[in-house]
Design an enzyme around this catalytic site. Sequence first.
Site, short mmCIF file in Angstrom:
data_model
loop_
_atom_site.label_atom_id
_atom_site.label_comp_id
_atom_site.label_asym_id
_atom_site.label_seq_id
_atom_site.Cartn_x
_atom_site.Cartn_y
_atom_site.Cartn_z
N SER A 15 31.83 -104.14 20.65
CA SER A 15 31.58 -103.59 19.10
C SER A 15 30.97 -104.58 18.29
O SER A 15 31.81 -105.50 18.20
CB SER A 15 32.97 -102.81 18.60
OG SER A 15 32.79 -102.78 17.24
N HIS A 23 28.29 -101.04 21.31
CA HIS A 23 29.09 -100.01 20.40
C HIS A 23 28.69 -100.32 19.23
O HIS A 23 28.89 -101.62 18.64
CB HIS A 23 30.56 -100.04 20.74
CG HIS A 23 31.27 -99.09 20.16
ND1 HIS A 23 31.51 -97.79 20.41
CD2 HIS A 23 31.75 -99.22 18.80
CE1 HIS A 23 32.35 -97.08 19.56
NE2 HIS A 23 32.61 -97.88 18.51
N ASP A 78 29.17 -99.56 15.20
CA ASP A 78 30.14 -98.72 14.16
C ASP A 78 29.27 -98.30 12.82
O ASP A 78 28.95 -99.26 12.05
CB ASP A 78 31.35 -99.39 14.06
CG ASP A 78 32.37 -99.45 15.12
OD1 ASP A 78 32.66 -98.45 15.49
OD2 ASP A 78 32.45 -100.36 15.46
N MET A 102 29.87 -96.87 9.14
CA MET A 102 30.55 -96.21 8.33
C MET A 102 30.01 -96.06 7.12
O MET A 102 29.04 -97.00 6.40
CB MET A 102 31.99 -97.37 8.07
CG MET A 102 32.41 -97.67 9.56
SD MET A 102 33.82 -98.84 9.26
CE MET A 102 34.21 -99.46 10.87
N HIS A 126 28.61 -94.87 17.05
CA HIS A 126 29.95 -94.34 16.61
C HIS A 126 29.90 -93.98 15.12
O HIS A 126 29.71 -94.83 14.38
CB HIS A 126 31.04 -95.27 16.71
CG HIS A 126 32.55 -94.65 16.47
ND1 HIS A 126 33.62 -95.42 16.55
CD2 HIS A 126 32.81 -93.56 16.06
CE1 HIS A 126 34.58 -95.01 16.06
NE2 HIS A 126 34.17 -93.51 15.83
N MET A 181 31.17 -92.88 11.81
CA MET A 181 32.27 -92.54 11.13
C MET A 181 31.52 -92.17 9.65
O MET A 181 31.92 -92.82 8.80
CB MET A 181 33.17 -93.74 11.02
CG MET A 181 33.88 -94.13 12.12
SD MET A 181 34.51 -95.61 12.62
CE MET A 181 33.08 -96.43 13.11
N MET A 227 40.43 -92.68 19.48
CA MET A 227 40.53 -93.85 18.64
C MET A 227 42.17 -94.44 18.85
O MET A 227 42.92 -93.36 18.87
CB MET A 227 40.59 -93.32 17.31
CG MET A 227 39.16 -93.11 16.77
SD MET A 227 37.99 -94.16 17.26
CE MET A 227 38.41 -95.61 16.16
N ASP A 240 39.04 -97.04 21.62
CA ASP A 240 38.39 -97.74 20.63
C ASP A 240 39.49 -98.26 19.73
O ASP A 240 40.14 -97.38 18.94
CB ASP A 240 37.39 -97.05 19.91
CG ASP A 240 36.53 -97.85 18.86
OD1 ASP A 240 36.79 -99.16 18.84
OD2 ASP A 240 35.85 -97.11 18.18
C1 DX5 Z 1 37.12 -99.37 14.24
C2 DX5 Z 1 35.86 -99.19 14.91
C3 DX5 Z 1 36.01 -99.88 16.29
C4 DX5 Z 1 36.07 -101.40 15.95
C5 DX5 Z 1 37.44 -101.92 17.10
O1 DX5 Z 1 36.89 -98.26 13.10
O2 DX5 Z 1 35.47 -98.05 15.40
O3 DX5 Z 1 34.95 -100.00 17.13
O4 DX5 Z 1 34.98 -102.28 16.12
O5 DX5 Z 1 37.52 -103.23 16.58
P1 DX5 Z 1 38.56 -103.94 17.43
O6 DX5 Z 1 38.36 -104.00 18.87
O7 DX5 Z 1 38.73 -105.28 16.75
O8 DX5 Z 1 40.06 -103.18 17.21
ZN ZN Z 2 34.08 -97.62 17.01
#
Ligand code: DX5
Ligand code: ZN
Length: 223
Positions: free
Chosen positions: A10, A35, A37, A39, A68, A70, A139, A177
């Site tokens: 990620s 991956h 993210d 947001m 992903h 969010m 998650m 994740d």
């Molecule tokens: C959290 C994200 C993850 C995040 C995970 O909201 O969806 O993808 O990057 O990070 P680690 O591996 O550090 O928990």
């Molecule tokens: Zn993620």
Amino acid sequence: MERSVYIAPSILSADFARLGEDVHRAEAAGADLIHVDVMDGHFVPNITLGPLVVRAVRRVTSLPLCVHLMISTPERYLGAFVEAGAAYLTVHPEATIHLHRTLQEIRAHGVRAGVALNPATGEEALSYVLPLVDLVLVMTVNPGFGGQVFLPEMLPKIRRVRKMLDEANSSARIAVDGGIAPDTVGAVVAAGADTLVAGSAIFNVEEGVERAVQNLRRAAVSS
Ligand code: DX5
Ligand code: ZN
């Protein structure tokens, strides 16, 4: 069904000033997916990146980009992320009123569709959309930030999702994740996960990205 475990770094924990280099390192280390993210500061309490950055990452790697989302009402941005080069688009059921239609739209764009389950969201959210799902993202932390502590109470959910997919003869992957690191990989793989998303355990470790990916893979194989 035995299948190889995928490692999906990620980039949330990468150095954004050197994003291309970090993605190269992850690819050279043998990562299977990247991956990404996204947001929006509304669905989750953090703001990250959008299609522009996805497009930039697309140019520096040949690995599939797993985006992903969010974000609230993700259906507004599916086309933009597909054009930017996403190979998978994963949405949260709570973020879209018509989950079934949103998954249909993702597939109609010619990319793979994922459903992400928050810690408080049960696997029943998948019941009526399973034929449209290529990836279930369980998650194992509350979404919003990297570096949080793995929630072991998600293990029974992974097992239930595994059972559900097997019974439906679905070939969808199960990704986990949040808080994924060598010490948590064994339990999630044993529970049925086949795709490991990891940010801080890959980009924020002293041994470097290559070793980190190897360590995760070793932990997955020996579990
Ligand atoms: C959290 C994200 C993850 C995040 C995970 O909201 O969806 O993808 O990057 O990070 P680690 O591996 O550090 O928990
Ligand atoms: Zn993620």
